[in-house]
Design an enzyme around this catalytic site. Structure first.
Site, short mmCIF file in Angstrom:
data_model
loop_
_atom_site.label_atom_id
_atom_site.label_comp_id
_atom_site.label_asym_id
_atom_site.label_seq_id
_atom_site.Cartn_x
_atom_site.Cartn_y
_atom_site.Cartn_z
CG ASP A 72 -2.00 -0.93 1.12
OD1 ASP A 72 -2.12 -1.88 0.32
OD2 ASP A 72 -3.03 -0.85 2.12
CG HIS A 122 -4.57 2.86 -1.03
ND1 HIS A 122 -5.48 2.27 -0.14
CD2 HIS A 122 -3.80 3.37 -0.27
CE1 HIS A 122 -5.15 2.37 1.12
NE2 HIS A 122 -3.81 2.88 1.29
CG HIS A 126 -3.71 7.48 1.94
ND1 HIS A 126 -3.35 7.40 3.23
CD2 HIS A 126 -3.72 5.88 1.61
CE1 HIS A 126 -3.31 6.30 3.83
NE2 HIS A 126 -3.48 5.33 2.87
CG HIS A 218 1.68 0.46 4.92
ND1 HIS A 218 1.31 -0.49 5.80
CD2 HIS A 218 0.68 1.30 4.37
CE1 HIS A 218 -0.07 -0.13 5.85
NE2 HIS A 218 -0.37 0.63 5.21
ZN LIG Z 1 -3.01 3.30 2.74
#
Ligand SMILES: [Zn+2]
Length: 251
Positions: A72, A122, A126, A218
């Protein structure tokens, strides 16, 4: 709920119940029912797992030692290092990209796709602290803007969506349906956005090493490349391969 309109209708009906109780039985009954309705909705909203209002895929069916790795918050400066590590282990991953970062670094998005990985939506900016609290118009803007940007890189637009921090709302699922997206959660995540020793991060992921599991890490944090290196080494040494999932299937 299949549409935003149906979701509004459901929320209205849920608020009619305490209103009627307040009218018929007085303040305590009405207030307690209203509190119960709101706590239930808040629980569904802040739960990153699958809920009746927001179905989320948390694993795939698989028989061999295959795992789905998801990464991510890119693209960012460590994306080339991630791609090199994945190539060294012949691993494939889904990169959940932030729209405005993808627009700023199209070269990195093209490199991800050229290496045979998938990209997922995503959101555009964000907004991890408030996406779940957005109304349908603001959520739609986040989802559709990111989808438009990522759609420019491939003839096949992304099919997977992941909310920031996994927090959506009852409006999220109908909006995903509008954009032909499916919500992808995770079986286990490392909580790797804070400085933490690598063995601790690996220990959070290891219990989910089973066929079809979805792992979440991540990129863009100091520990990110070291964690991916350690995770891929451990998976490879135990005979696991990281593969892309089959095409989106019903929840
Ligand atoms: Zn994220």
């Amino acid at each position: 709920m299949k549409t935003v309109r149906q979701t509004w209708l459901l929320l209205t009906l849920l608020h009619l119940i305490p209103a009627i109780l307040f009218w018929k039985m007085g303040f305590p009954a009405g207030f307690l029912t209203l509190a119960a309705v709101h706590l239930t909705l808040l629980g569904f909203t802040l739960c990153p797992r699958s809920t009746p209002l927001r179905p989320t895929r948390r694993y795939f069916s698989a028989t061999g030692r295959t795992i789905c790795l998801t990464i991510d918050d890119g693209p960012c400066a460590d994306t080339p290092a991630f791609l090199a590590l994945l190539a060294a282990h012949r691993a494939k991953a889904i990169f959940f990209l932030i729209g405005e970062r993808a627009a700023a670094r199209p070269d990195l998005v093209r490199a991800i796709l050229a290496a045979g990985h998938q990209i997922g939506n995503h959101t555009h900016t964000h907004p991890e602290k408030c996406f779940w609290a957005y109304g349908p118009a603001a959520q739609r803007r986040e989802i559709e803007t990111c989808q438009e940007i990522l759609g420019q890189f491939s003839a096949r637009p992304p099919i997977w969506f992941r909310a920031p921090a996994g927090f959506g709302s009852p409006f999220t699922h109908p909006l995903l349906r509008e954009s032909h997206l499916h919500c992808l959660g995770w079986t286990a995540r490392a909580f790797d956005t804070r400085p933490t020793p690598i063995p601790v991060l690996l220990a959070r992921l290891r219990p989910a090493f089973r066929p079809g599991a979805i792992l979440l890490v991540h990129q863009g944090h100091p520990v990110s490349p070291a964690l991916l290196r350690a995770l891929l080494s451990e998976l490879s040494s135990e005979g696991w391969t990281c593969e892309l999932p089959p095409p989106a299937a019903p929840y």
